[in-house]
Design a protein around this motif. Structure first.
Motif, PDB file in Angstrom:
ATOM      1  N   CYS A  22      -5.140  -0.956  -5.575  1.00 40.07           N
ATOM      2  CA  CYS A  22      -4.790   0.289  -4.883  1.00 40.07           C
ATOM      3  C   CYS A  22      -3.520   0.864  -5.489  1.00 40.07           C
ATOM      4  CB  CYS A  22      -4.567   0.015  -3.397  1.00 40.07           C
ATOM      5  SG  CYS A  22      -3.967   1.469  -2.496  1.00 40.07           S
ATOM      6  N   ASN A  51      -0.432   4.722   2.397  1.00 39.03           N
ATOM      7  CA  ASN A  51      -1.328   5.763   1.885  1.00 39.03           C
ATOM      8  C   ASN A  51      -1.277   7.085   2.645  1.00 39.03           C
ATOM      9  OD1 ASN A  51      -3.299   5.448   4.032  1.00 39.03           O
ATOM     10  ND2 ASN A  51      -3.904   3.547   3.028  1.00 39.03           N
ATOM     11  N   ARG A  63     -11.421   4.899  -3.745  1.00 39.82           N
ATOM     12  CA  ARG A  63     -11.461   3.456  -3.465  1.00 39.82           C
ATOM     13  C   ARG A  63     -11.497   2.536  -4.681  1.00 39.82           C
ATOM     14  NH1 ARG A  63     -17.469   3.114  -0.775  1.00 39.82           N
ATOM     15  NH2 ARG A  63     -17.742   5.301  -0.446  1.00 39.82           N
ATOM     16  N   CYS A  65      -9.944   0.020  -4.808  1.00 30.80           N
ATOM     17  CA  CYS A  65      -9.878  -1.325  -4.215  1.00 30.80           C
ATOM     18  C   CYS A  65     -11.247  -1.982  -4.174  1.00 30.80           C
ATOM     19  CB  CYS A  65      -9.322  -1.249  -2.797  1.00 30.80           C
ATOM     20  SG  CYS A  65     -10.228  -0.087  -1.744  1.00 30.80           S
TER      21      CYS A  65
END
Ligand code: FAD
Ligand code: TPP
Ligand code: SF4
Ligand code: SF4
Ligand code: SF4
Ligand code: MG
Lengths: 619, 351
Positions: A22, A51, A63, A65
Motif C-alpha cells: 500500500c 488513506n 488496491r 495490496c
C-alpha cells in the motif's frame, strides 16, 4: 548470510505484504481484526489515518495490496481487503467527534493548494489541524477532481464522495470554485503565500491522430467525455460504440455508454489478454455487463462519409510470445472494418502546465514533466510542491494521498524554516501476542474459507439510472467470514537464537515448511537447501545468529508463513515467539509536535483518533 | 501439545514422490508429547524416510508398546495399519502379524523402558527370530510417560532431574543386539537428521531385523546438567563413526564415491548404502570387532553413532519357519477356511 536485523522497521514491515504494497502503508491486518470484532468505527479511523478516504477507497481503490496479499500465494485468491475497508465505512456509525479539527487560532502561515482533487485534499487534511490558512483553487464548479468528474457514480456514489471531502473542507478551507490558476507567476508574486502545492492532476487526454479523426463530431476523448456525463452535459450516445484502449478509463467509458443507451459496445484492444492495463476485476465487471472485448485489433483509420462516422478500420495483429511471457515480435495479418456510430478514445492522459511560466525557477524535463523530488515533493523552486498525478504522471488515488501526506510534511517544515529533507523516520513497535499457554491475542487458526463474492445489483435494475451503485457491499456476516481469511501477517515470528536447543519441533510442526535448521551459507545456495526451497526471491529469508549447540542457523522463509503460531506453541524454550508489529508512520502533526507516533498500545481510548487536541497546543 | 490442529494448508510447491504423494500425506495426528521432545523429531525423520522411499501408506504397519515413544505411530502415516500393544509385548504382536502377512513393511517403535526393562525378553527373541522389520528404540534414558524414573539405558553416574544418581550399569541396546545376532545395528540421534534419515531408509530396506537405537532427549525429565541423554550432552559427545548415505538402486550412479575412503554395502532388500569412513577402525561386517570397538569407545563416555554392524543375507523368520509366501489375507476363502472336513482330518492326524 548475516543475521537478519529485525530492528530495522522495514524488515517486519515487508512481511506485512499488504501494508508494504500500500503506497500509504495502511495497517490492513489491524483494521481487519477490528472489523472482525465489530469495531467498525475504530477500523474506519485507523484507515483514515493513512488513506484519508476509506469509504471512497473501499469502493474504487486500485488496491495494490490485494495482488501483494500473502493469501494469494498460499491459495489462489487474496483477502478482499478493499471491500472490507468499505464495510468499516458502511457500518461505522457517527464518528464526527473523532475527526481532526482546525484550531480557532491560526499559525499565521498561508498555503495555496491548486486543484481540489485527492492530493490537495490530503494536504489540507494534514495541515488544517496545525493552524494553517489554506486556500484551495479549483478550475471546475465542484471539488473532487477525477473522483467526481471521471469515476462514474455507479462505482462511487456522489454522497460518499461529498461526505468524505466535507470532513476536510469543513475545517475552514477557503475553497475557490471556478477559479483556475491561470498564472503561477502571478500567484507566487501577488498571492502572499508561504508555500504552494500543485495538485492539478493529469488533465489532458491522449489523442489518436489517424486519418479521419477530425472529420467528425462523433470521436471523443474519454476523460472529457466522462466529465461531460458526470456534470450532466451529455445524456445519450449512439447505438454502436467502439472504445479504443483497454485500461481502467476504457472500462468506465464502456460501462457508462451502456447506461446512456448504447446497445453494442466493443472495447478494442491492440494486444492479447494478459497485456491489458485494466485490472482483472474491472474487466470482469465490464464483461458481466456484456461488453465485448476484442483483442489484437490495432486502429488504422476512421471511416467518415459526409461528416458522418461510419466505422473504423483495424489492422489484425499477430504476436509471438516468448518464454518469459513477453511479446517478442508482432506483425500485421490483415485488416478489418468495424462499423460504429461513436468512438471513445481511452488511451491515456498527460500532465499539462500551460499556466506555469518557464522562467520562474520551476524546471521541467524534456517531456514537459516538472522536476520533483521523490521524497520531499518539492519542485526546483523552494516552497513550490507537486503531488498526485501532477507530480509524476497519472497514477491513482492512493498514491495521490501518500504524495499529499509527504508534501504536507515538507510544506510544514518549509513554513517553519526547518530543513525539509530531515524527516522523522518511521518506527516499529513489537508487542507480545501471548495471552496464555495456547492463547494468542489474535485468531491464529487457519480458516480455509474461500474469498466471499461481492453481491451486485441485478443487471436488469442497474441500467435504469446512471448512478445506481453496482456493488452492494458485504453484510456483517460476510465481512466476519472474510476477515477470518486474513493471515495476520503483522503477528510476527520473532526468534531468540540463544534459547534454541535445536529440537526440530518448530521445523516439524510448520504446516507450510517455512523453517530450517542448517549450516549457514550464501543466500542463493542456502535458499535451495531449505526444508522447502525458497524460490520466491521477492520474499526475504530471516536468518538467525549461530545456534548455541551446533553453530548452525535457524532460517525462516517468510514467503508462505500463515502466522499460525504453531512454531511458538511447540517451542519448549520460547525461542520462537509471536509478537505484533506496528509500523509507526509520522505525519505532519508528529513533525509539528516533534513527538514521534506512539502506536495504539500506549494511546488512551478512544483509539486511532488523529490527535487534534494534541496538535492544538503546539500550533 | 498444541491447542489448534496443524492446519491442512500446505506449501503449494511441495515435492512429490514416485507415488505422487507429498510429505504431508504421510502425516498423522497432532502430537500430544511435550513440546521439544526428541520423539517428535524422530517422527519427522520417519515421515521423511517413508516419503522418500515412496512406501505406499497402506503397505505399512506401525506397531508399538507403551510409553511416550510408543505413541509415535499415532503421529505419522495415519492411513497405515497400526497396533498399540501392551507394555513390552510389541515383538510378539509383530511376530504374529509378520507370520500371516509378510508383505507389509513393519515399523516397530519402542522405548528404552519398553524394550530394555519389561520387554527385554521379547526384544531379544525378536532379533533371534530375525523378524523382517525396522525396530526403533526412542532412547531417552527414562520412563518418560511415568514421569522420569531411570530406565535400563541410563548411564551409571548420570543424575535424575531431582539430583539422584543412577548407580546401576546401563544396558546398551546396540551391544545387546550385536550379541543377540541382529543383522543390522545402528545408533542415531533425534537431533541429527542428516544422519538419521539415511539410517532409517537403510533399515527399512534391510531384509531381516534392523535395530536402530535413537538417542531422543526427554525435554521434560532428562534434559538437564548431569544427564547423559540431553541435547547438549549428546551433541558434545556424539561420535559419528561413518557418514551414511542411503542410495536407492536407481540413483546409484549419482553417488559421491570418489571422495576419500568409502565402502559400498549392498543391501539384500534392494539398494545399497555408501559409507564414507570417518573414524571406523574395524570392519563393519565383523561382529566380534564391532562389539569390542563399541564397548571400548563407550567406556570412554562417547556416544558412538552411525551404522555399527551389518550382516546381509541371513535367513529371516519367514524363511527359517518355512512360512507361505502368500499373505493369509490374499488367500481365497476356500483355502483359508477349508471347512469341517478338513478340520476333522487334521484332528485325526493329531490323535
Ligand atoms: C476514468 C478514470 C477512472 C479512474 N478510476 C480510478 C479508480 O477506480 N481508482 C483509483 O485509485 N484511481 C482511478 N483513477 C485515477 C485517479 O482518479 C487519479 O489518479 C487521481 O484522481 C489523481 O488525483 P489528483 O488529486 O492528483 O488529481 P485530480 O483528481 O485530477 O484533480 C485535479 C484537480 O485540479 C483541477 N485543476 C486542474 N488544473 C487546474 C488549475 N490550473 N487551477 C485550478 N485547478 C486546476 C482539476 O479540475 C481537478 O479537479 C481514474 C482515472 C480516470 C481518468
Ligand atoms: C504392564 C505395565 N507395566 C507398567 C506400566 C507403566 N508404564 C507405562 S510407560 C512405562 C515406561 C515407558 O518407558 P519408555 O519405554 O522408555 O518410554 P518413554 O515414555 O520414555 O518414551 C511404564 C513403566 C504399564 N503401562 N504397563
Ligand atoms: S493475509 Fe492479511 S495481513 Fe497478510 S497480506 Fe493478506 S490482508 Fe495483509
Ligand atoms: S507461524 Fe510458525 S509454524 Fe506457522 S506458518 Fe509461520 S513459521 Fe510456520
Ligand atoms: S522448537 Fe524452539 S528450541 Fe526447538 S528447534 Fe525450534 S526454536 Fe529451537
Ligand atoms: Mg524412555
Amino acid at each position: 548470510m548475516q543475521p537478519t536485523d529485525i530492528r530495522n522497521p522495514d524488515y517486519f514491515h515487508r512481511v506485512v505484504d499488504c501494508q508494504w504494497g500500500c503506497p500509504a502503508h495502511t495497517d490492513v491486518p489491524e483494521y481487519i481484526r477490528l472489523i472482525a470484532q465489530g469495531r467498525y468505527a475504530d477500523a474506519y479511523m485507523l484507515n483514515r489515518q493513512s488513506n484519508v478516504f476509506p469509504a471512497i477507497l473501499g469502493r474504487v481503490c486500485d488496491r495494490p495490496c490485494e495482488p501483494a496479499c500473502r493469501r494469494g500465494r498460499v491459495e489462489d485468491k487474496p483477502v478482499a481487503i478493499c471491500r472490507l475497508k468499505r464495510v468499516a465505512a458502511d457500518l461505522r456509525g457517527d464518528i464526527d467527534h473523532r475527526l481532526p479539527q482546525a484550531p480557532d487560532e491560526k499559525n499565521g502561515k498561508r498555503v495555496a493548494l491548486i486543484g481540489a482533487g485527492c492530493a490537495s485534499l490530503t494536504v489540507a487534511n494534514d495541515l488544517a489541524p496545525l493552524g494553517y490558512e489554506l486556500v484551495m483553487y479549483e478550475l471546475l464548479d465542484k471539488p473532487g477532481g477525477l473522483m467526481r468528474s471521471n469515476i462514474p457514480a455507479f462505482r462511487l456514489p456522489v454522497e460518499v464522495l461529498d461526505e468524505e471531502m466535507d470532513q476536510i473542507l469543513r475545517m475552514g478551507i477557503d475553497l475557490r470554485l471556478g477559479q483556475g490558476v491561470a498564472s503561477m507567476k502571478d500567484l507566487l508574486d501577488n498571492g502572499g503565500y508561504d508555500a504552494v502545492f500543485v495538485g492539478t492532476g493529469a488533465p489532458k487526454g491522449k489523442e489518436l491522430n489517424l486519418p479521419g479523426r477530425h472529420d467528425t463530431q462523433s470521436v471523443h476523448i474519454g476523460i472529457e467525455w466522462l466529465e461531460s456525463v458526470a456534470f450532466g452535459h451529455l445524456d445519450s450516445i449512439g447505438e454502436r460504440v467502439l472504445i479504443i484502449g483497454v485500461g481502467n478509463t476504457a472500462m468506465d467509458c464502456c460501462r457508462t455508454s451502456l447506461r446512456l443507451g448504447a446497445k453494442d459496445v466493443k472495447v478494442m484492444a491492440r494486444k492479447p489478454r494478459g497485456f491489458f492495463k485494466a485490472s482483472d476485476w474491472e474487466l470482469e465487471d465490464a464483461e458481466e455487463e456484456r461488453v465485448e472485448i476484442v483483442v489484437n485489433h490495432s486502429p488504422k483509420e476512421f471511416v467518415v462519409e459526409g461528416g458522418k462516422l461510419k466505422g473504423m478500420v483495424f489492422e489484425l495483429m499477430e504476436y509471438d510470445i516468448d518464454e518469459a511471457g513477453k511479446i517478442a515480435a508482432s506483425r500485421v495479418a490483415g485488416e478489418q472494418f468495424i462499423p460504429c456510430d461513436e468512438v471513445i478514445l481511452a488511451i491515456g492522459q498527460d500532465t499539462a502546465f500551460p499556466w506555469v511560466e518557464r522562467d520562474i525557477g520551476i524546471e521541467f524535463d524534456q517531456w514537459e514533466v516538472p522536476v520533483v523530488d521523490r521524497v520531499t515533493y518539492q519542485s526546483t523552486r523552494a516552497g513550490v510542491f507537486f503531488g498526485g498525478d501532477a507530480a509524476f504522471g497519472p497514477e491513482n488515488i492512493i498514491w495521490a494521498v501518500e504524495h499529499g501526506h509527504q508534501a504536507a510534511i515538507s510544506i510544514h517544515k518549509h513554513c517553519q524554516g526547518e530543513p525539509i529533507a530531515e524527516r522523522m523516520p518511521a518506527g516499529m513497535n513489537l508487542l507480545a501476542a501471548k495471552m496464555g499457554i495456547h492463547e494468542w491475542s489474535y485468531s491464529n487458526d487457519y480458516d480455509a474459507a474461500s474469498r466471499r463474492a461481492m453481491q451486485h445489483m441485478s443487471l436488469e435494475k442497474r441500467f435504469r439510472k446512471l448512478d445506481i451503485e453496482v456493488e452492494l457491499g458485504f453484510t456483517p456476516e460476510q465481512a466476519a467470514r472474510e476477515a477470518e481469511r486474513c493471515l495476520n501477517c503483522d503477528i510476527q515470528t520473532v526468534f531468540e537464537a540463544p534459547l534454541c536447543i535445536e529440537c526440530d519441533a518448530c521445523v516439524d510442526i510448520c504446516p507450510v515448511h517455512c523453517l530450517t535448521i542448517a549450516p549457514n551459507g550464501e543466500e542463493e545456495e542456502l535458499r535451495e537447501r531449505l526444508t522447502a526451497p525458497a524460490r520466491n526471491l521477492d520474499q526475504p529469508l530471516y536468518v538467525s545468529a549461530e545456534l548455541p549447540q551446533t553453530g548452525r542457523v535457524m532460517v525462516k522463509d517468510e514467503d508462505l508463513c500463515v502466522h499460525c503460531g504453531l512454531c511458538a506453541e511447540r517451542c519448549p524454550t520460547a525461542a520462537w515467539d509471536m509478537q505484533k508489529s506496528e509500523l509507526l508512520v509520522p505525519y505532519a502533526r508528529h513533525e509539528a509536535t516533534a513527538r514521534p507516533p506512539m502506536g495504539s498500545a500506549r494511546r488512551k481510548e478512544p483509539q486511532f483518533d488523529e490527535g487534534a487536541g494534541q496538535v492544538r497546543s503546539a500550533a | 501439545m498444541s491447542y489448534i490442529a496443524r492446519p491442512k494448508v500446505s506449501h503449494p510447491a511441495l515435492a512429490r514422490n514416485d507415488l505422487g504423494l507429498t510429505m504431508r500425506d504421510y502425516e498423522g495426528g497432532m502430537s500430544t508429547l511435550c513440546a521439544g521432545c526428541g520423539h517428535d523429531s524422530i517422527t519427522g525423520s520417519l515421515i521423511q524416510a517413508v516419503f522418500e522411499l515412496s512406501i505406499p501408506p497402506h503397505r505399512m504397519a506401525k506397531l508399538s508398546g507403551i510409553g511416550c515413544s510408543s505413541k509415535t505411530p499415532a503421529y505419522f502415516a495415519s492411513s497405515s495399519h497400526g497396533f498399540n500393544s501392551v507394555h513390552g509385548r510389541m515383538p510378539s504382536v509383530a511376530t504374529g502379524a509378520a507370520a500371516v502377512n509378510g508383505d507389509l513393511q513393519y515399523i516397530g517403535v519402542s522405548g528404552d523402558g519398553d524394550s530394555l526393562s519389561i520387554g527385554i525378553g521379547q526384544f531379544v527373541h525378536a532379533m533371534r527370530r530375525n523378524l523382517n522389520m525396522l525396530y526403533l528404540i526412542e532412547d531417552n534414558g527414562v520412563y518418560g510417560l511415568t514421569k522420569g524414573q531411570f530406565s535400563a539405558s541410563a548411564d551409571a553416574g548420570s543424575t535424575a532431574k531431582r539430583g539422584e544418581v543412577n548407580e546401576q550399569p546401563a544396558i546398551d541396546p546396540c551391544l545387546l543386539a550385536i550379541a543377540a545376532g541382529c543383522g543390522f545395528v545402528a545408533r542415531g540421534f533425534s537431533g541429527d537428521r542428516a544422519q538419521l534419515v539415511p539410517l532409517l531408509k537403510a533399515g527399512l530396506s534391510h531384509r531381516g531385523f534392523a535395530m536402530i537405537d535413537v538417542i531422543s532427549p526427554c525435554v521434560t525429565f532428562n534434559d538437564h546438567e548431569g544427564s547423559t541423554k540431553s541435547y547438549r550432552f549428546t551433541r558434545e559427545n556424539a561420535f559419528p563413526i561413518d557418514h551414511t548415505d542411503f542410495i536407492p538402486p536407481e540413483a546409484e550412479i549419482k553417488a559421491d564415491i570418489g571422495r576419500g575412503e568409502s565402502q559400498r554395502v549392498e543391501l539384500h532388500g534392494g539398494g545399497s548404502i555408501l559409507l564414507r569412513k570417518l573414524a571406523r577402525e574395524y570392519d563393519i561386517g565383523d561382529r566380534g570387532e564391532a562389539y569390542r570397538y563399541l564397548d571400548a569407545r563407550q567406556g570412554k563416555g562417547e556416544v558412538v553413532t552411525g551404522l555399527l554392524f551389518l550382516q546381509e543375507g541371513g535367513a529371516d523368520m519367514h524363511e527359517l519357519s518355512r512360512l507361505g509366501e502368500t499373505p493369509l489375507a490374499d488367500l481365497p476363502y476356500g483355502r483359508l477356511c477349508p471347512g469341517p472336513d478338513a478340520l476333522a482330518e487334521l484332528q485325526n492326524r493329531l490323535r
